[in-house]
Design a protein around this motif. Structure first.
Motif, PDB file in Angstrom:
ATOM      1  N   UNK A 126     -87.709  11.742 -25.103  1.00  0.00           N
ATOM      2  CA  UNK A 126     -87.147  10.491 -24.601  1.00  0.00           C
ATOM      3  C   UNK A 126     -85.868  10.721 -23.800  1.00  0.00           C
ATOM      4  N   UNK A 127     -85.130  11.743 -24.157  1.00  0.00           N
ATOM      5  CA  UNK A 127     -83.833  11.969 -23.528  1.00  0.00           C
ATOM      6  C   UNK A 127     -83.929  12.747 -22.213  1.00  0.00           C
ATOM      7  N   UNK A 128     -85.092  13.304 -21.886  1.00  0.00           N
ATOM      8  CA  UNK A 128     -85.188  14.079 -20.641  1.00  0.00           C
ATOM      9  C   UNK A 128     -85.138  13.148 -19.434  1.00  0.00           C
ATOM     10  N   UNK A 129     -84.483  13.615 -18.391  1.00  0.00           N
ATOM     11  CA  UNK A 129     -84.312  12.825 -17.174  1.00  0.00           C
ATOM     12  C   UNK A 129     -85.660  12.506 -16.530  1.00  0.00           C
ATOM     13  N   UNK A 130     -86.569  13.484 -16.528  1.00  0.00           N
ATOM     14  CA  UNK A 130     -87.882  13.296 -15.915  1.00  0.00           C
ATOM     15  C   UNK A 130     -88.654  12.169 -16.602  1.00  0.00           C
ATOM     16  N   UNK A 131     -88.645  12.169 -17.935  1.00  0.00           N
ATOM     17  CA  UNK A 131     -89.353  11.132 -18.671  1.00  0.00           C
ATOM     18  C   UNK A 131     -88.727   9.767 -18.409  1.00  0.00           C
ATOM     19  N   UNK A 132     -87.422   9.726 -18.404  1.00  0.00           N
ATOM     20  CA  UNK A 132     -86.700   8.472 -18.169  1.00  0.00           C
ATOM     21  C   UNK A 132     -87.060   7.879 -16.802  1.00  0.00           C
ATOM     22  N   UNK A 133     -87.068   8.751 -15.769  1.00  0.00           N
ATOM     23  CA  UNK A 133     -87.413   8.277 -14.421  1.00  0.00           C
ATOM     24  C   UNK A 133     -88.857   7.806 -14.347  1.00  0.00           C
ATOM     25  N   UNK A 134     -89.768   8.548 -14.971  1.00  0.00           N
ATOM     26  CA  UNK A 134     -91.174   8.149 -14.967  1.00  0.00           C
ATOM     27  C   UNK A 134     -91.381   6.824 -15.695  1.00  0.00           C
ATOM     28  N   UNK A 135     -90.690   6.652 -16.799  1.00  0.00           N
ATOM     29  CA  UNK A 135     -90.804   5.405 -17.556  1.00  0.00           C
ATOM     30  C   UNK A 135     -90.301   4.225 -16.713  1.00  0.00           C
ATOM     31  N   UNK A 136     -89.194   4.423 -16.006  1.00  0.00           N
ATOM     32  CA  UNK A 136     -88.682   3.363 -15.122  1.00  0.00           C
ATOM     33  C   UNK A 136     -89.645   3.054 -13.985  1.00  0.00           C
ATOM     34  N   UNK A 137     -90.253   4.102 -13.417  1.00  0.00           N
ATOM     35  CA  UNK A 137     -91.215   3.887 -12.341  1.00  0.00           C
ATOM     36  C   UNK A 137     -92.449   3.130 -12.842  1.00  0.00           C
ATOM     37  N   UNK A 138     -92.887   3.460 -14.056  1.00  0.00           N
ATOM     38  CA  UNK A 138     -94.033   2.744 -14.638  1.00  0.00           C
ATOM     39  C   UNK A 138     -93.705   1.272 -14.863  1.00  0.00           C
ATOM     40  N   UNK A 139     -92.507   1.014 -15.371  1.00  0.00           N
ATOM     41  CA  UNK A 139     -92.103  -0.381 -15.586  1.00  0.00           C
ATOM     42  C   UNK A 139     -92.058  -1.146 -14.267  1.00  0.00           C
ATOM     43  N   UNK A 140     -91.497  -0.504 -13.241  1.00  0.00           N
ATOM     44  CA  UNK A 140     -91.456  -1.130 -11.921  1.00  0.00           C
ATOM     45  C   UNK A 140     -92.842  -1.378 -11.359  1.00  0.00           C
ATOM     46  N   UNK A 141     -93.748  -0.436 -11.592  1.00  0.00           N
ATOM     47  CA  UNK A 141     -95.128  -0.580 -11.112  1.00  0.00           C
ATOM     48  C   UNK A 141     -95.831  -1.716 -11.839  1.00  0.00           C
ATOM     49  N   UNK A 142     -95.582  -1.856 -13.132  1.00  0.00           N
ATOM     50  CA  UNK A 142     -96.184  -2.969 -13.877  1.00  0.00           C
ATOM     51  C   UNK A 142     -95.723  -4.308 -13.305  1.00  0.00           C
ATOM     52  N   UNK A 143     -94.455  -4.387 -12.910  1.00  0.00           N
ATOM     53  CA  UNK A 143     -93.960  -5.611 -12.269  1.00  0.00           C
ATOM     54  C   UNK A 143     -94.661  -5.856 -10.941  1.00  0.00           C
ATOM     55  N   UNK A 144     -94.856  -4.787 -10.158  1.00  0.00           N
ATOM     56  CA  UNK A 144     -95.562  -4.922  -8.881  1.00  0.00           C
ATOM     57  C   UNK A 144     -96.999  -5.377  -9.098  1.00  0.00           C
ATOM     58  N   UNK A 145     -97.643  -4.825 -10.116  1.00  0.00           N
ATOM     59  CA  UNK A 145     -99.018  -5.218 -10.434  1.00  0.00           C
ATOM     60  C   UNK A 145     -99.080  -6.707 -10.716  1.00  0.00           C
ATOM     61  N   UNK A 146     -98.144  -7.190 -11.504  1.00  0.00           N
ATOM     62  CA  UNK A 146     -98.110  -8.616 -11.834  1.00  0.00           C
ATOM     63  C   UNK A 146     -97.923  -9.474 -10.585  1.00  0.00           C
ATOM     64  N   UNK A 147     -97.022  -9.060  -9.697  1.00  0.00           N
ATOM     65  CA  UNK A 147     -96.767  -9.810  -8.464  1.00  0.00           C
ATOM     66  C   UNK A 147     -98.023  -9.829  -7.588  1.00  0.00           C
TER      67      UNK A 147
END
Length: 200
Positions: A126-147
């Motif tokens: 959870x603390x790795x930068x790569x995982x954090x960035x990927x998790x944020x990108x997934x959340x952003x993509x889920x928002x785009x999917x909804x839109x």
């Protein structure tokens, strides 16, 4: 007598011409609305593909933790494979096909959500930068999917409302590409509020 005959023939010709123009106008407007739906469907597929492209990176990041549950990763990989193998012809966006597509995507979404919940127990991942960035990108993509899904439903609503009006529905029923289109619908049980319990 000849004059009356010419008036009747002229009237029939004028009415036929007006009816023909009216029919062409409706047909052209149905084409425009149908193309709007196809364009928006392309956007929906685009954002789902973006999510699908992010998942292998997420899985590989999590795989780096040797003691992580492999079964969960396999479920995510299987769900991604199933979701990406299902495609719909944009000319046949009926309700049944939309429901099948949505079901495959929800299975993937549930698998990824389960993965993210399990990762909470692994602070080193959870603390790795790569995982954090990927998790944020997934959340952003889920928002785009909804839109994009909402925009798709708006386009379908415009099309279905127009094509189902009488007498436009008679003209629309002559052409197979103008069948009623399907909507994205909310998941079963999504109307219930989630229960938050911090007592454990």
């Amino acid at each position: 007598m000849k004059k009356i005959f010419l008036i009747i023939i002229s009237s029939i010709f004028i009415l036929t011409f007006i009816f023909g123009l009216w029919t062409v106008n409706i047909y052209n407007h149905l084409i425009e609305l149908n193309e709007n739906i196809k364009t928006q469907w392309g956007q929906v597929e685009n954002v789902y593909q973006r999510r699908s492209d992010l998942i292998p990176n997420l899985v590989n990041t999590v795989k780096g933790s040797a003691n992580f549950e492999k079964n969960t990763l396999n479920q995510v990989i299987k769900a991604r494979s199933k979701a990406t193998s299902f495609s719909i012809n944009p000319n046949d966006l009926n309700q049944n096909k939309i429901n099948q597509f949505q079901k495959a995507q929800e299975y993937l979404n549930n698998s990824v959500s389960r993965l993210l919940l399990i990762v909470e127990n692994y602070p080193d991942i959870k603390s790795t930068q790569n995982f954090y960035e990927l998790q944020n990108q997934l959340e952003g993509t889920e928002n785009r999917i909804n839109v994009e899904r909402n925009r798709f439903n708006d386009q379908v609503n415009n099309f279905n409302s127009y094509r189902n009006q009488f007498p436009k529905s008679i003209i629309a029923n002559f052409f197979t590409q103008f069948k009623e289109k399907g909507y994205f619908q909310s998941s079963i049980g999504s109307e219930k509020s989630p229960i938050v319990d911090f007592s454990n």
